[in-house]
Write an enzyme that holds these catalytic residues in place. Structure first.
Site, mmCIF file in Angstrom:
data_model
loop_
_atom_site.group_PDB
_atom_site.id
_atom_site.type_symbol
_atom_site.label_atom_id
_atom_site.label_comp_id
_atom_site.label_asym_id
_atom_site.label_seq_id
_atom_site.Cartn_x
_atom_site.Cartn_y
_atom_site.Cartn_z
ATOM 1 C CD GLU A 278 7.504 -2.794 -5.576
ATOM 2 O OE1 GLU A 278 7.246 -2.434 -6.828
ATOM 3 O OE2 GLU A 278 6.594 -3.368 -5.063
ATOM 4 N NE ARG A 502 4.914 -5.088 7.636
ATOM 5 C CZ ARG A 502 4.025 -4.875 7.352
ATOM 6 N NH1 ARG A 502 3.477 -4.820 6.397
ATOM 7 N NH2 ARG A 502 2.618 -6.275 8.176
ATOM 8 C CE LYS A 512 4.055 2.177 -2.090
ATOM 9 N NZ LYS A 512 5.198 1.557 -2.776
#
Length: 862
Positions: A278, A502, A512
């Site tokens: 994204e 991950r 973020k």
């Protein structure tokens, strides 16, 4: 995205307790429940064979978990047979479970399993000890048709053992590797020595004329110097383990055989992957693994990778992120075949949404967000049908058109997929396909008032781009069912999704939103503050891209979640730099040392090796003079028996200087009381004893002043950072030294590093443009009038310059740490003609960042 996971909810807590009781560690049990499909599969196995009251060791419990995840095609008899084999200890490892399931799947239906054949196929009864391995491995190597010739053959031998018929495949993998490395050391010398010899040979062969003496300029030490802009991509993770077992293109099943034919007609049997970030923030260290898996898997198999920007949220995108993401991917050593945008497919996605509705598999819901969540069981309990679920098709088509025309406010209506409310998977509980958003889109302007969700867009863009392997992280395991449902519902090509764990790092966070708070509140300088773990921050700190890839490769790729200690990360970076970074003499806290028994113009040329273990790097020349700087830590006013550096009446060696020196006196600053000058005698006469210790030094006349040396420490005082992380920021996380000096070869090394990086990046970029299908900004599909069309400079463009920066100048400050040059520096000679001798210029400003400490830096010994 998946519903938020709460381990303390009654349903989850009960499952976690059950799984712990069966023998799983708390973390493993929690992670299993976090993944609904995996947790339910294990619970089903427990219920099917009444295992709930049993107590196993962790290894046995883990084997049962593996079985539950991979035995979906087996009948109860076959599954029960393997359960018993696990319980009695015949089947222990993950590899054995895989082999057991594979054997059982091939067993004719209704036919009892031949236990003798099963045992042989699964390595039952094979127990190879570490003591037996050397002899067995030597025998295995001698049986190979082509024996390994050097250390480069290690991966091939390990891969052959894993995929072959030898009993060695059932031995402990770590012990096999360790024993094999010992054998390779006996055959080819140490790995480091073999690499150094190969590098030296390569450099020697490249020289057309031998030089009479080593040049001061830095020689290329390897295919990947520390300044390299083309890191070597590790391949071991694709040769063996989880990533080696994927299907071949075309083998993934389709609802219609014609879809497979069309797919293979486009791909010609090549692997196609995609990296779909994204564009709403800067990538972090966790993305290094995703980038390496997505791009590396395709590259290893000679395939292609799309860089696809998942820009379906008009409120989140900013132009700066598009270019940053492309630069990050390229900096890590990968080249996209094409750059695409989910928004490029908005027209097709809309048509498919209409078609899904026509087929009775989607409907417009005008419930409130709260009602919709409640109907979906809040992502936990049993969902109930929405009151609009059976709305007539024509009515839903009409309302969807109204949504498209902007007749609904935001959250006023949504197009939902009519999926399977009886499924135990929340992803199948009539997820949203389209929602109303009135904000203009970065690329399509105000053309659209409705935007597709990730769950609707992702699989269909994979279909459009003919992705053969859709690789993502394990939180999307439950999404695989809805991914496949949607493709089949529309009867379009369906990629095969694979999930891997991950990369999670201890002692920091990668959110973020949280990083934005730190930046906005000026608790860090920016998104590239070297104390952060965004990739641009790691790059600025000086960590080489090859070191990040090596770190991921060393960790391996599996489906098991884990948290990696920062110490392990830094150790990996340190090992990488140990082999590739040149050395320079540098003094952090300088004290002037004056040699009293030599003339004022005393000057002796000294050749200093750039790397003691890699002669191919060459040497630099400096001068040993009457006055030199040494570090304040290398002098004590009071001596002690366990101290071997400089003290009154004591001798010490100066690195590569012709003779040691002995301290005769010293003086102090009358204000601070700190030692500010040391006087010594050069021991150049008589029977000179060899010094017990050597310290670095920089001659005073030619020393280069460093404006700042920045040492970075953990940003937070707590591990992990607490909820109120802003108050936990460590005020001592940045330490700045302003008096450091370095030897004059710094300019020479810096100029060569930048020149080499520029040449390499230009060659690489030229090749990338030739082999890719990336369009120019002028060919952009951005709608006229959109933000993207107004700012074509923000369109991601492949350039040579984006691979080169001040951080390409990396070196080890002897006995101090590994350093790189910060982007705020100004070094005039870097912009001069290649033939001009580098040196200090007016306006120069040198700022160094500590990349990572040396091994012994936790407490420097005497």
């Amino acid at each position: 995205m998946p519903p938020k996971f709460d381990p303390k909810s009654p349903e989850n807590a009960s499952l976690i307790s059950l799984f712990q009781g069966l023998g799983l560690a708390e973390k493993s049990a929690t992670e299993l429940v976090r993944q609904p499909k995996s947790g339910l599969a294990f619970k089903s196995l427990v219920d099917e064979f009444s295992l709930e009251n049993n107590k196993y060791d962790e290894k046995t419990a883990s084997a049962l978990v593996k079985l539950s995840a991979s035995s979906g095609k087996l009948g109860p008899a076959e599954r029960g047979f393997i359960v018993k084999k696990i319980e009695i200890g015949d089947i222990k490892s993950s590899d054995q479970v895989t082999a057991a399931v594979k054997y059982a799947e091939g067993n004719p239906a209704g036919t009892p399993i031949n236990e003798e054949e099963f045992n042989k196929a699964c390595g039952v009864g094979i127990d190879i000890t570490a003591a037996q391995l050397p002899e067995l491995l030597r025998s295995y190597i001698s049986s190979l048709p082509t024996a390994p010739e050097n250390w480069a053959g290690l991966s091939a031998v390990l891969g052959g053992i894993r995929s072959g018929a030898s009993d060695l495949k059932w031995a402990n993998a770590g012990e096999v590797k360790s024993s094999l490395e010992t054998i390779f050391t006996e055959l080819f010398g140490t790995k480091e020595a073999a690499q150094a010899a190969a590098k030296a040979q390569a450099t020697s062969a490249a020289k057309t004329k031998p030089a009479p003496k080593p040049k001061a300029a830095v020689a290329s030490s390897s295919a990947e110097a520390s300044s390299s802009t083309s890191p070597v991509i590790p391949t071991n993770i694709f040769r063996e383990g989880f990533l080696s077992d994927f299907h071949k293109p075309g083998e993934n099943p389709q609802i219609n055989p014609k879809l497979k034919e069309q797919h293979l007609e486009f791909t010609k049997g090549m692997v196609y992957t995609r990296f779909p970030p994204e564009p709403n923030g800067y990538l972090h260290i966790g993305h290094v693994k995703a980038i390496m898996v997505d791009f590396g898997y395709a590259k290893f198999h000679g395939g292609r990778t799309y860089l696809r920007f998942d820009d379906t949220n008009p409120e989140a995108e900013e132009g700066r992120y598009f270019q940053s993401i492309l630069e990050t991917v390229r900096w890590l050593g990968f080249e996209p075949w094409k750059i695409t945008y989910s928004s490029d497919n908005f027209d097709q996605l809309y048509q498919w949404a209409v078609e899904l509705t026509r087929r009775g598999k989607a409907y417009v819901c005008t419930c409130s967000a709260e009602k919709m969540k409640a109907d979906r069981g809040l992502g936990k309990g049993q969902p109930v049908p929405c009151e609009h679920r059976d709305r007539p098709i024509e009515e839903s088509l009409r309302e969807f058109e109204r949504m498209k025309n902007g007749e609904y406010p935001e959250q006023g209506a949504a197009l939902r997929m009519k999926m399977d409310l009886s499924s135990g998977n929340p992803y199948m509980w009539d997820g949203v396909a389209y929602r109303v958003k009135l904000a203009p889109h970065h690329r399509t302007g105000d053309k659209w008032k409705i935007y597709p969700t990730y769950d609707f867009t992702h699989c269909l863009c994979d279909s459009i781009e003919n992705i053969s392997h859709s690789l993502c992280t394990v939180e999307f395991i439950p999404a695989r069912e809805s991914y496949e449902w949607l493709c089949d519902a529309l009867e379009v090509y369906k990629a095969r999704q694979y999930e891997f764990a991950r990369l999670n790092l201890q002692g920091t966070f990668l959110s973020k939103r949280k990083i934005a708070k730190l930046v906005n509140n000026k608790l860090v300088k920016d998104w590239d503050d070297p104390r952060l773990y965004t990739i641009i921050a790691l790059r600025r700190r000086g960590i080489p891209p090859g070191a990040l890839l090596s770190f991921v490769s060393d960790l391996g790729v599996t489906t098991s979640e884990s948290v990696v200690e920062i110490q392990r990360f830094e150790s990996s970076v340190r090992s990488y730099l140990e082999e590739s970074a040149p050395r320079l003499m540098m003094v952090l806290n300088p004290i002037k040392l004056i040699i009293e028994n030599v003339a004022d113009d005393y000057r002796v040329p000294v050749q200093v090796p750039l790397h003691p273990k890699v002669p191919a790097m060459g040497t630099v020349e400096t001068s040993f003079t009457k006055e030199v700087y040494i570090d304040a830590e290398d002098f004590r006013e009071e001596d002690s028996p366990d101290y071997f550096r400089l003290a009154p009446g004591k001798s010490v060696g100066l690195f590569k200087a012709p003779f040691p020196v002995t301290c005769t006196s010293y003086s102090k600053d009358p204000v601070t009381g700190q030692v500010n000058e040391i006087r010594c005698r050069l021991e150049d006469t008589g029977n000179v004893k060899k010094a017990k210790a050597y310290i670095q030094w920089v001659n005073v006349p030619e020393s280069i002043k460093i404006d700042e040396v920045r040492y970075f420490k953990p940003l937070f005082r707590s591990d992990p950072p607490p909820a109120d992380f802003e108050s936990d920021v460590n005020p001592e996380s940045l330490e700045v030294y302003k008096n450091a000096v370095i030897e004059p070869a710094f300019y020479e090394l810096s100029k060569k590093a930048i020149l080499d990086a520029r040449k390499e990046s230009e060659e690489r970029t030229k090749k990338a443009k030739k082999e890719s299908s990336i369009k120019s900004p002028e060919e952009s599909k951005a709608v006229e009038g959109s933000e993207a069309s107004k700012h074509l400079e923000d369109e991601p463009v492949v350039t040579a310059e984006q691979l080169v920066g001040m951080e390409n100048i990396r070196f080890q400050g002897m006995r101090l740490a590994y350093f790189s040059v910060d982007r705020e520096s100004k070094i005039g000679c870097l912009d001069e003609n290649e033939a001009t001798k580098p040196g200090k210029k007016d306006g120069d400003k040198i700022i160094l960042n500590r990349i990572v400490s040396l091994k012994e830096d936790s407490g420097k010994k005497a």
